[in-house]
Design an enzyme around this catalytic site. Structure first.
Site, PDB file in Angstrom:
ATOM      1  N   ASP A  66      -4.060 -13.952  -3.298  1.00  0.00           N
ATOM      2  CA  ASP A  66      -4.794 -14.909  -4.133  1.00  0.00           C
ATOM      3  C   ASP A  66      -6.016 -14.212  -4.746  1.00  0.00           C
ATOM      4  OD1 ASP A  66      -6.594 -14.673  -2.045  1.00  0.00           O
ATOM      5  OD2 ASP A  66      -6.090 -16.596  -1.150  1.00  0.00           O
ATOM      6  N   HIS A 118      -6.339  -5.725  -2.427  1.00  0.00           N
ATOM      7  CA  HIS A 118      -7.099  -5.867  -1.175  1.00  0.00           C
ATOM      8  C   HIS A 118      -7.272  -7.330  -0.777  1.00  0.00           C
ATOM      9  CE1 HIS A 118      -8.811  -1.500  -1.516  1.00  0.00           C
ATOM     10  NE2 HIS A 118      -7.545  -1.544  -1.152  1.00  0.00           N
ATOM     11  N   HIS A 124       0.405   4.461  -2.468  1.00  0.00           N
ATOM     12  CA  HIS A 124       0.192   5.835  -1.998  1.00  0.00           C
ATOM     13  C   HIS A 124       1.345   6.749  -2.414  1.00  0.00           C
ATOM     14  CE1 HIS A 124      -3.318   5.550   1.030  1.00  0.00           C
ATOM     15  NE2 HIS A 124      -3.411   4.590   0.137  1.00  0.00           N
ATOM     16  N   ASP A 178       8.146   8.611  -6.171  1.00  0.00           N
ATOM     17  CA  ASP A 178       9.369   9.374  -5.885  1.00  0.00           C
ATOM     18  C   ASP A 178       9.688   9.353  -4.387  1.00  0.00           C
ATOM     19  OD1 ASP A 178       7.348  10.897  -4.834  1.00  0.00           O
ATOM     20  OD2 ASP A 178       8.151  12.806  -5.533  1.00  0.00           O
ATOM     21  N   ARG A 216       0.827  -1.217   0.000  1.00  0.00           N
ATOM     22  CA  ARG A 216       0.000   0.000   0.000  1.00  0.00           C
ATOM     23  C   ARG A 216       0.865   1.273   0.000  1.00  0.00           C
ATOM     24  NH1 ARG A 216      -3.575   2.408   4.662  1.00  0.00           N
ATOM     25  NH2 ARG A 216      -5.060   3.661   3.464  1.00  0.00           N
ATOM     26  N   GLY A 226       3.905  11.026  -8.224  1.00  0.00           N
ATOM     27  CA  GLY A 226       4.616   9.907  -8.850  1.00  0.00           C
ATOM     28  C   GLY A 226       5.420   9.095  -7.845  1.00  0.00           C
TER      29      GLY A 226
HETATM   30  C1  HEM Z   1      -9.049   1.734  -5.977  1.00  0.00           C
HETATM   31  C2  HEM Z   1      -8.872   2.615  -5.051  1.00  0.00           C
HETATM   32  C3  HEM Z   1      -8.483   2.272  -3.657  1.00  0.00           C
HETATM   33  C4  HEM Z   1      -9.099   2.685  -2.526  1.00  0.00           C
HETATM   34  C5  HEM Z   1     -10.302   3.596  -2.437  1.00  0.00           C
HETATM   35  C6  HEM Z   1      -8.401   2.094  -1.419  1.00  0.00           C
HETATM   36  C7  HEM Z   1      -8.720   2.304  -0.084  1.00  0.00           C
HETATM   37  C8  HEM Z   1      -8.139   1.645   0.966  1.00  0.00           C
HETATM   38  C9  HEM Z   1      -8.509   1.815   2.353  1.00  0.00           C
HETATM   39  C10 HEM Z   1      -9.567   2.780   2.869  1.00  0.00           C
HETATM   40  C11 HEM Z   1      -7.765   0.967   3.089  1.00  0.00           C
HETATM   41  C12 HEM Z   1      -7.856   0.730   4.611  1.00  0.00           C
HETATM   42  C13 HEM Z   1      -7.148   1.776   5.419  1.00  0.00           C
HETATM   43  C14 HEM Z   1      -7.407   1.521   6.892  1.00  0.00           C
HETATM   44  O1  HEM Z   1      -8.556   1.708   7.312  1.00  0.00           O
HETATM   45  O2  HEM Z   1      -6.475   1.124   7.614  1.00  0.00           O
HETATM   46  C15 HEM Z   1      -6.917   0.249   2.188  1.00  0.00           C
HETATM   47  C16 HEM Z   1      -6.036  -0.721   2.553  1.00  0.00           C
HETATM   48  C17 HEM Z   1      -5.155  -1.322   1.679  1.00  0.00           C
HETATM   49  N1  HEM Z   1      -4.988  -1.016   0.351  1.00  0.00           N
HETATM   50 FE1  HEM Z   1      -6.225   0.083  -0.778  1.00  0.00          FE
HETATM   51  N2  HEM Z   1      -7.379   1.317  -1.887  1.00  0.00           N
HETATM   52  C18 HEM Z   1      -7.382   1.407  -3.256  1.00  0.00           C
HETATM   53  C19 HEM Z   1      -6.470   0.831  -4.108  1.00  0.00           C
HETATM   54  C20 HEM Z   1      -5.378   0.114  -3.701  1.00  0.00           C
HETATM   55  C21 HEM Z   1      -4.266  -0.253  -4.550  1.00  0.00           C
HETATM   56  C22 HEM Z   1      -4.124   0.158  -6.004  1.00  0.00           C
HETATM   57  C23 HEM Z   1      -3.397  -0.971  -3.779  1.00  0.00           C
HETATM   58  C24 HEM Z   1      -2.079  -1.561  -4.141  1.00  0.00           C
HETATM   59  C25 HEM Z   1      -1.701  -1.862  -5.365  1.00  0.00           C
HETATM   60  C26 HEM Z   1      -3.978  -1.055  -2.459  1.00  0.00           C
HETATM   61  C27 HEM Z   1      -3.459  -1.766  -1.409  1.00  0.00           C
HETATM   62  C28 HEM Z   1      -3.994  -1.806  -0.140  1.00  0.00           C
HETATM   63  C29 HEM Z   1      -3.527  -2.715   0.898  1.00  0.00           C
HETATM   64  C30 HEM Z   1      -2.492  -3.805   0.729  1.00  0.00           C
HETATM   65  C31 HEM Z   1      -4.250  -2.391   2.052  1.00  0.00           C
HETATM   66  C32 HEM Z   1      -4.111  -3.039   3.454  1.00  0.00           C
HETATM   67  C33 HEM Z   1      -3.097  -2.252   4.255  1.00  0.00           C
HETATM   68  C34 HEM Z   1      -2.891  -2.764   5.688  1.00  0.00           C
HETATM   69  O3  HEM Z   1      -3.017  -3.956   5.940  1.00  0.00           O
HETATM   70  O4  HEM Z   1      -2.580  -1.929   6.561  1.00  0.00           O
HETATM   71  N3  HEM Z   1      -5.157  -0.366  -2.435  1.00  0.00           N
HETATM   72  N4  HEM Z   1      -7.154   0.694   0.903  1.00  0.00           N
END
Ligand code: HEM
Length: 324
Positions: free
Chosen positions: A250, A191, A65, A73, A61, A71
């Site tokens: 997965d 996710h 971000h 960076d 993540r 970008g």
């Molecule tokens: C499509 C738009 C996306 C939205 C709106 C989004 C939103 C979020 C949110 C709200 C969380 C939880 C934050 C929390 O409450 O702790 C999260 C977790 C996460 N996101 Fe996304 N995300 C998006 C795309 C992505 C992308 C593109 C990736 C990676 C390529 C990604 C990887 C992750 C991962 C791995 C977690 C878990 C992090 C942890 O375990 O602390 N997400 N995301």
């Protein structure tokens, strides 16, 4: 089809322009200046994930971000300073984790080859290795990114996709980074790893205006989630986006989404758009895991190209949390 002679120079020009746009990164960029760079990252990552498997998600993540704001960076890694609130302190970034692990890997690289490997490349390699160590696919990572000198919380807040986003909004944000609808549905598959805090989805459980639950969420699943997130103010509890296999990379995330059990509105929204719905339902069958792995590798490579600094731009930071 043969290209007619008159069109050839035009075709070559277009090719040159498009390869310039594809960022000047190279596979094996450090082969002379720091030949063991990738091995050092891989070995440190193996140690980090062996001790804390739950860090794979957060490290993946972090890279996302980073890339979506200025970008890839490493601007997400900078600490705020007097007079500047950095990306890291923006609201959507408050739940990021894994900064210490990045510093640890960077320190190993600095000991082996001082001032050579950028924090932006370290983060890109770590996110790939996180996926591999969680039993996901591997892909070659082109390197040569440089570290930015600017980091702004306001930019992070305005450019990161919100969990409440629908497909048109998410697609617009992705398009602004040169990423398409396919990248959106494929990268949302990240996710499959990790956890979320209640405030990221609690509005779907306790609708603050009319007291109704989000109808796009499976009602049995909503009941279970309400047991975890007892109120709209619950900030302590964590829920998995892919319950049952949140430490394994997965395709089961897509099965949850297909059953209206996507945790965020942004996950659920993938079922409302015809193109993204087809992809979700196809991968959810479990018959196309290899296709998803290939797609994820391709979209991660595209994301890793977003807005990179190369050549003499930016700098190679010594510590990832501060400018040199
Ligand atoms: C499509 C738009 C996306 C939205 C709106 C989004 C939103 C979020 C949110 C709200 C969380 C939880 C934050 C929390 O409450 O702790 C999260 C977790 C996460 N996101 Fe996304 N995300 C998006 C795309 C992505 C992308 C593109 C990736 C990676 C390529 C990604 C990887 C992750 C991962 C791995 C977690 C878990 C992090 C942890 O375990 O602390 N997400 N995301």
């Amino acid at each position: 089809m043969a290209i007619r002679p008159l069109l050839l120079p035009l075709a070559l020009l277009a090719l040159a322009a498009s390869s310039a746009a594809v960022a000047n990164l190279e596979i094996g960029f450090y082969s002379k200046t720091c030949p063991d760079a990738e091995k050092i990252v891989r070995e440190e990552m193996a140690k980090i994930i062996a001790v804390a498997p739950s860090l794979a998600g957060p490290l993946l993540r972090l890279h996302f971000h980073d890339c979506f704001v200025r970008g890839c960076d490493a601007s997400v890694l900078l600490e705020s300073t007097e007079g500047n609130v950095a990306e890291k302190d923006a609201k959507p970034n408050k739940s990021l984790r894994g900064f210490g692990s990045v510093e640890r890997v960077k320190a190993k690289l600095e000991a082996a080859c001082p001032g050579v490997v950028s924090c932006a490349d370290v983060l890109t390699l770590m996110s790939r290795d996180a996926v591999v160590l969680a039993k996901g696919p591997s892909w070659p990572v082109a390197l040569g990114r440089r570290d930015g000198r600017e980091s702004s919380a306001a930019e992070a807040s305005s450019q990161l996709p919100p969990a409440s986003g629908d497909v048109p909004l998410l697609a617009k944000i992705f398009a602004s980074k040169g990423l398409g609808l396919k990248d959106l549905v494929v990268l949302s598959g990240a996710h499959t790893l990790g956890t979320a805090h209640c405030p990221s989805f609690v509005d779907r459980l306790y609708n603050t205006t009319d007291g109704l639950v989000d109808p796009s969420l499976d009602s049995e699943y909503a009941d279970k989630l309400r047991l975890k997130c007892r109120s709209v103010d619950d900030r302590a509890m964590l829920s998995e986006m892919d319950p049952g296999s949140f430490k394994t990379f997965d395709t089961s995330y897509y099965r949850h989404v297909a059953k209206r059990r996507g945790l965020f509105r942004s996950d659920a929204a993938l079922l409302f758009d015809a193109d993204t719905r087809d992809y979700v339902q196809r991968i959810a069958t479990g018959k196309f895991d290899a296709e998803f792995f290939r797609d994820f590798s391709a979209s991660m490579t595209k994301m890793g190209d977003v807005g990179v600094l190369t050549g003499t731009q930016g700098e190679i930071r010594k510590k990832c949390y501060a400018l040199n």
